[in-house]
Design a protein around this motif. Structure first.
Motif, short mmCIF file in Angstrom:
data_model
loop_
_atom_site.label_atom_id
_atom_site.label_comp_id
_atom_site.label_asym_id
_atom_site.label_seq_id
_atom_site.Cartn_x
_atom_site.Cartn_y
_atom_site.Cartn_z
N GLU A 180 0.81 -1.27 0.06
CA GLU A 180 -0.06 -0.06 -0.19
C GLU A 180 0.84 1.19 0.09
O GLU A 180 0.31 2.36 -0.42
N THR A 181 2.12 1.02 0.45
CA THR A 181 3.09 2.27 0.48
C THR A 181 3.62 2.77 -1.00
O THR A 181 4.07 3.63 -1.28
N ARG A 182 3.34 1.62 -1.99
CA ARG A 182 4.02 2.03 -3.43
C ARG A 182 3.57 3.36 -4.04
O ARG A 182 4.29 4.06 -4.59
N PRO A 183 2.22 3.48 -4.02
CA PRO A 183 1.61 4.60 -4.88
C PRO A 183 2.31 6.05 -4.16
O PRO A 183 2.56 7.07 -4.80
N PHE A 184 2.50 6.05 -2.87
CA PHE A 184 3.22 7.27 -1.87
C PHE A 184 4.85 7.46 -2.61
O PHE A 184 5.30 8.46 -2.89
N VAL A 185 5.50 6.08 -2.43
CA VAL A 185 6.79 6.24 -3.09
C VAL A 185 6.95 6.49 -4.44
O VAL A 185 7.83 7.33 -4.61
N GLU A 186 6.02 6.29 -5.32
CA GLU A 186 6.14 6.44 -6.61
C GLU A 186 5.82 7.92 -6.85
O GLU A 186 6.32 8.63 -7.69
N CYS A 187 4.89 8.55 -5.94
CA CYS A 187 4.59 10.12 -5.95
C CYS A 187 5.63 10.71 -5.92
O CYS A 187 5.95 11.75 -6.29
N LEU A 188 6.55 10.49 -4.60
CA LEU A 188 7.64 11.16 -4.22
C LEU A 188 8.72 11.07 -5.66
O LEU A 188 9.39 11.98 -5.78
N ARG A 189 8.85 9.84 -5.96
CA ARG A 189 9.89 9.60 -7.14
C ARG A 189 9.52 10.67 -8.28
O ARG A 189 10.27 10.78 -8.92
N ALA A 190 8.32 10.80 -8.35
CA ALA A 190 7.68 11.51 -9.56
C ALA A 190 8.11 12.99 -9.28
O ALA A 190 7.91 13.91 -10.46
N GLY A 191 8.55 13.49 -8.24
CA GLY A 191 9.10 14.69 -8.07
C GLY A 191 7.99 15.54 -7.12
O GLY A 191 8.08 16.87 -7.03
N HIS A 192 6.84 14.93 -6.61
CA HIS A 192 5.94 15.66 -6.14
C HIS A 192 6.65 15.85 -4.47
O HIS A 192 7.16 15.20 -4.09
N PRO A 193 6.46 17.08 -3.93
CA PRO A 193 6.90 17.02 -2.67
C PRO A 193 6.58 16.54 -1.48
O PRO A 193 7.16 16.15 -0.80
N GLU A 194 5.13 15.97 -1.68
CA GLU A 194 4.73 15.07 -0.58
C GLU A 194 4.21 13.70 -1.28
O GLU A 194 3.77 14.10 -2.51
N GLY A 195 4.24 12.73 -0.92
CA GLY A 195 4.06 11.52 -1.51
C GLY A 195 2.58 10.98 -1.55
O GLY A 195 2.14 9.97 -2.16
N ASP A 196 1.62 11.94 -0.72
CA ASP A 196 0.26 11.90 -0.83
C ASP A 196 -0.67 12.76 -1.73
O ASP A 196 -1.71 12.73 -1.61
N SER A 197 0.02 13.33 -2.51
CA SER A 197 -0.48 14.36 -3.58
C SER A 197 -1.15 13.96 -4.92
O SER A 197 -1.68 14.61 -5.40
N CYS A 198 -0.74 12.59 -5.04
CA CYS A 198 -1.03 11.85 -6.48
C CYS A 198 -2.46 11.47 -6.31
O CYS A 198 -2.67 10.59 -5.20
N PRO A 199 -3.17 11.11 -7.20
CA PRO A 199 -4.34 10.41 -7.53
C PRO A 199 -4.30 8.84 -6.80
O PRO A 199 -5.38 8.73 -5.93
N ALA A 200 -3.34 8.14 -7.08
CA ALA A 200 -3.12 6.82 -6.56
C ALA A 200 -3.16 6.97 -5.04
O ALA A 200 -3.54 5.89 -4.61
N SER A 201 -2.28 7.62 -4.58
CA SER A 201 -2.27 7.87 -3.27
C SER A 201 -3.34 8.11 -2.51
O SER A 201 -3.84 7.63 -1.47
N LEU A 202 -4.22 8.92 -3.02
CA LEU A 202 -5.71 9.33 -2.59
C LEU A 202 -6.43 8.08 -2.61
O LEU A 202 -7.39 7.81 -1.66
N VAL A 203 -6.32 7.33 -3.52
CA VAL A 203 -7.20 5.92 -3.71
C VAL A 203 -6.93 5.10 -2.54
O VAL A 203 -7.74 4.57 -1.88
N VAL A 204 -5.53 5.04 -2.09
CA VAL A 204 -5.12 4.16 -1.28
C VAL A 204 -5.73 4.68 0.17
O VAL A 204 -6.08 3.95 1.21
N TYR A 205 -5.47 5.99 0.49
CA TYR A 205 -6.24 6.42 1.54
C TYR A 205 -7.59 6.40 1.71
O TYR A 205 -7.81 5.91 2.57
N ARG A 206 -8.47 6.54 0.53
CA ARG A 206 -9.65 6.23 0.84
C ARG A 206 -10.08 4.76 0.92
O ARG A 206 -11.12 4.63 2.12
N ARG A 207 -9.29 3.79 0.38
CA ARG A 207 -9.68 2.54 0.72
C ARG A 207 -9.25 2.19 2.13
O ARG A 207 -9.91 1.44 2.75
#
Length: 142
Positions: A61-88
């Protein structure tokens, strides 16, 4: 930095870091001498993973957050895939809370029934606080 230093700074172990690397969560960069090398970005990834794991997220479940950080976002929870994991995860937690509420109500009802039965036995025996406990093996407690 090398694996030992990163492990200390991240509050984990080199073994865990090698596991994260094998799972594709931590990049596998090597120096000319073959040693793993890491930077501050890797430390940020590990802190994100640790925070999520401490909150009950499984490693995958941490993977989307890690990928978001790797994509250059300052926070790992700002990407759509991270939000999906939060909701789930919130849905999962809500279901657990509901289940625990039902278990609590059942245990509370059983306690109330047991206390009422004890009070009836005490009244029948005329003993304040209830009758003397009887050992299940057949004798009275001493």
């Amino acid at each position: 930095m090398r694996i030992g230093e990163l492990a200390v700074r991240a509050g984990t172990t080199p073994r865990a870091l090698r596991y994260y690397e094998a799972r594709g969560l931590l990049p596998a960069r090597r120096a000319g001498n073959g040693h793993r090398t890491y930077d501050e970005g890797d430390l940020k990834l590990l802190r994100q993973i640790r925070t999520l794991r401490d909150s009950g997220f499984d490693l995958e479940e941490t993977r989307p957050f890690v990928e978001c950080l790797r994509a250059g976002h300052p926070e790992g929870d700002s990407c759509p895939a991270s939000l999906v994991v939060y909701r789930r995860k919130l849905d999962e937690l809500d279901a657990l809370i509901e289940e625990l509420g039902a278990v609590r109500a059942k245990v509370g009802a059983q306690l109330a029934r047991a206390e009422e039965a004890r009070d009836v036995l005490a009244a029948d025996a005329g003993v304040p606080g209830g009758p003397e406990p009887v050992c299940e093996l057949g004798g009275r407690r001493r």
